[in-house]
Design an enzyme around this catalytic site. Sequence first.
Site, PDB file in Angstrom:
ATOM      1  N   THR A 213       0.870  -1.187   0.000  1.00 22.49           N
ATOM      2  CA  THR A 213       0.000   0.000   0.000  1.00 22.49           C
ATOM      3  C   THR A 213       0.902   1.231   0.000  1.00 22.49           C
ATOM      4  O   THR A 213       1.997   1.195   0.553  1.00 22.49           O
ATOM      5  CB  THR A 213      -0.844  -0.014   1.296  1.00 22.49           C
ATOM      6  OG1 THR A 213      -1.782  -1.053   1.189  1.00 22.49           O
ATOM      7  CG2 THR A 213      -1.557   1.304   1.543  1.00 22.49           C
ATOM      8  N   ARG A 241     -14.699  -6.860   0.121  1.00 23.87           N
ATOM      9  CA  ARG A 241     -13.973  -6.385   1.314  1.00 23.87           C
ATOM     10  C   ARG A 241     -13.292  -5.033   1.057  1.00 23.87           C
ATOM     11  O   ARG A 241     -12.677  -4.801   0.026  1.00 23.87           O
ATOM     12  CB  ARG A 241     -12.925  -7.424   1.705  1.00 23.87           C
ATOM     13  CG  ARG A 241     -12.087  -7.046   2.943  1.00 23.87           C
ATOM     14  CD  ARG A 241     -10.770  -6.425   2.563  1.00 23.87           C
ATOM     15  NE  ARG A 241      -9.911  -6.219   3.729  1.00 23.87           N
ATOM     16  CZ  ARG A 241      -8.805  -5.457   3.723  1.00 23.87           C
ATOM     17  NH1 ARG A 241      -8.454  -4.830   2.630  1.00 23.87           N
ATOM     18  NH2 ARG A 241      -8.082  -5.323   4.800  1.00 23.87           N
ATOM     19  N   ILE A 242     -13.426  -4.133   2.011  1.00 22.62           N
ATOM     20  CA  ILE A 242     -12.749  -2.839   1.926  1.00 22.62           C
ATOM     21  C   ILE A 242     -11.920  -2.667   3.189  1.00 22.62           C
ATOM     22  O   ILE A 242     -12.377  -2.983   4.285  1.00 22.62           O
ATOM     23  CB  ILE A 242     -13.772  -1.700   1.757  1.00 22.62           C
ATOM     24  CG1 ILE A 242     -14.406  -1.824   0.366  1.00 22.62           C
ATOM     25  CG2 ILE A 242     -13.126  -0.337   1.916  1.00 22.62           C
ATOM     26  CD1 ILE A 242     -15.550  -0.927   0.100  1.00 22.62           C
ATOM     27  N   GLY A 243     -10.704  -2.193   3.028  1.00 22.59           N
ATOM     28  CA  GLY A 243      -9.810  -2.043   4.178  1.00 22.59           C
ATOM     29  C   GLY A 243      -9.882  -0.654   4.786  1.00 22.59           C
ATOM     30  O   GLY A 243     -10.843   0.089   4.592  1.00 22.59           O
ATOM     31  N   ASP A 244      -8.843  -0.316   5.518  1.00 22.30           N
ATOM     32  CA  ASP A 244      -8.798   0.958   6.240  1.00 22.30           C
ATOM     33  C   ASP A 244      -8.415   2.142   5.352  1.00 22.30           C
ATOM     34  O   ASP A 244      -8.801   3.282   5.648  1.00 22.30           O
ATOM     35  CB  ASP A 244      -7.780   0.867   7.378  1.00 22.30           C
ATOM     36  CG  ASP A 244      -6.381   0.545   6.845  1.00 22.30           C
ATOM     37  OD1 ASP A 244      -6.259  -0.402   6.041  1.00 22.30           O
ATOM     38  OD2 ASP A 244      -5.424   1.251   7.208  1.00 22.30           O
ATOM     39  N   THR A 264      -0.656   1.831   6.900  1.00 20.33           N
ATOM     40  CA  THR A 264      -0.553   0.617   6.093  1.00 20.33           C
ATOM     41  C   THR A 264      -0.483  -0.578   7.026  1.00 20.33           C
ATOM     42  O   THR A 264       0.106  -0.487   8.096  1.00 20.33           O
ATOM     43  CB  THR A 264       0.686   0.651   5.176  1.00 20.33           C
ATOM     44  OG1 THR A 264       0.789  -0.625   4.528  1.00 20.33           O
ATOM     45  CG2 THR A 264       1.975   0.928   5.924  1.00 20.33           C
ATOM     46  N   TRP A 266      -2.595  -4.425   8.358  1.00 16.55           N
ATOM     47  CA  TRP A 266      -3.762  -5.303   8.372  1.00 16.55           C
ATOM     48  C   TRP A 266      -5.001  -4.448   8.655  1.00 16.55           C
ATOM     49  O   TRP A 266      -5.324  -4.128   9.794  1.00 16.55           O
ATOM     50  CB  TRP A 266      -3.555  -6.354   9.451  1.00 16.55           C
ATOM     51  CG  TRP A 266      -4.445  -7.530   9.361  1.00 16.55           C
ATOM     52  CD1 TRP A 266      -5.601  -7.648   8.651  1.00 16.55           C
ATOM     53  CD2 TRP A 266      -4.266  -8.774  10.044  1.00 16.55           C
ATOM     54  NE1 TRP A 266      -6.133  -8.879   8.830  1.00 16.55           N
ATOM     55  CE2 TRP A 266      -5.342  -9.604   9.682  1.00 16.55           C
ATOM     56  CE3 TRP A 266      -3.294  -9.270  10.921  1.00 16.55           C
ATOM     57  CZ2 TRP A 266      -5.484 -10.893  10.182  1.00 16.55           C
ATOM     58  CZ3 TRP A 266      -3.442 -10.551  11.417  1.00 16.55           C
ATOM     59  CH2 TRP A 266      -4.515 -11.354  11.042  1.00 16.55           C
ATOM     60  N   GLY A 267      -5.702  -4.096   7.579  1.00 14.54           N
ATOM     61  CA  GLY A 267      -6.733  -3.069   7.615  1.00 14.54           C
ATOM     62  C   GLY A 267      -7.819  -3.226   8.661  1.00 14.54           C
ATOM     63  O   GLY A 267      -8.274  -2.235   9.249  1.00 14.54           O
TER      64      GLY A 267
HETATM   65  N1  ASP Z   1      -4.184  -1.518   4.867  1.00 11.63           N
HETATM   66  C1  ASP Z   1      -4.401  -2.150   3.597  1.00 11.63           C
HETATM   67  C2  ASP Z   1      -5.717  -2.881   3.644  1.00 11.63           C
HETATM   68  O1  ASP Z   1      -6.003  -3.520   4.622  1.00 11.63           O
HETATM   69  C3  ASP Z   1      -3.312  -3.098   3.211  1.00 11.63           C
HETATM   70  C4  ASP Z   1      -1.908  -2.653   3.496  1.00 11.63           C
HETATM   71  O2  ASP Z   1      -1.689  -1.552   3.949  1.00 11.63           O
HETATM   72  O3  ASP Z   1      -0.967  -3.414   3.233  1.00 11.63           O
HETATM   73  O4  ASP Z   1      -6.429  -2.846   2.684  1.00 11.63           O
END
Ligand code: ASP
Length: 346
Positions: A213, A241-244, A264, A266-267
């Site tokens: 990311t 799925r949508i992350g942070d 960046t 684990w969202g």
């Molecule tokens: N934070 C991002 C997500 O979870 C992935 C990452 O930063 O590596 O979508």
Amino acid sequence: MKARFSYLFFLVSWISFLTPAMAQEKMPSYVLVIHGGAGTILKKNMTPEKEAAYKASLKKALETGYRVLQSGASSLDAVEATVKVLEDDSLFNAGKGAVFTHDGRNELDAAIMNGKTKAAGAVAGVTTVRNPITAARAVMEKSEHVMLVGPGADKFAKEAGLVIVDPSYFRTETRWNDLQRALKDDSIAALKTHVSNSPGKLGIKNRDYKFGTVGAVALDKQGNLAAATSTGGMTDKKFGRIGDSPIIGAGTYANNETAAISCTGWGEFYIRNVVAYDLSALMEYKGYTVQQAGKTVIKKVGDMGGDGGLIALDKKGNMTMSFNTEGMYRGSVTKDGKIEVFIYKD
Ligand code: ASP
């Protein structure tokens, strides 16, 4: 007469005392900090060529953003231009080179925020916009909304005149092979077992399918902060799925009174801990420095079982690059043009 002379003397002394101070006030130092993802990045798994390529890409992005800041343009322009360079670079999990979903698609998320006005824009799950960060900015500036998702967001980007590409543009063999590996040790049943065996944790077995990311935070000559983040999310993500990253306050946040932040990692853990806003709130309500606040929020993520990192920059140009993983692609450039890039922990 004597009184008038002393008054004049007093006035002249004050003016000469104030002028340099005011000049300094008007010219805060401008700074840009970037990241290109956090994870188990170990030197022993890296070839010298690969390491050099990553460093060159980070440097190129920093040089681009620096030129924008140096020209006197806004921090918003700088973070957008910087993230665009990283999106166009297939080494990173954003734009071209994004990771694949379970169904073999590239679904991209991005967000941008203006620290001066607290205006924000985000897109999630887009599949045809070449530069999702530009789409996020268009949402902020050309719509009355903050976040657009899926086909609607793609349609909006097209109507806003952004560069539209065929979804195959984002594909790289490396990311495709990552998906094939992930699919092998993945099944709904296996994930269910994993979740029930580790209560409170989440059902993603291999967190390292998510590297790369990208994000940028900047302070401009006018003293304004901005933040931007762009990602393909996590390899093998399912069900939309949508992350942070595109969620304002979770993966991206900017406030001139506190800091500009891009995360960046684990969202899911970043969403649950509202990491970017939490960092800002620690500064606002507890008077923490940006470094103290960065350390505190990363510890919270770690204590819950998550991993990752963040970059943050305050209005005085103090920065932090905190992470609890083996490495984080990262770098900064300061007003004097000094560029630094790092990959590993030390
Ligand atoms: N934070 C991002 C997500 O979870 C992935 C990452 O930063 O590596 O979508």
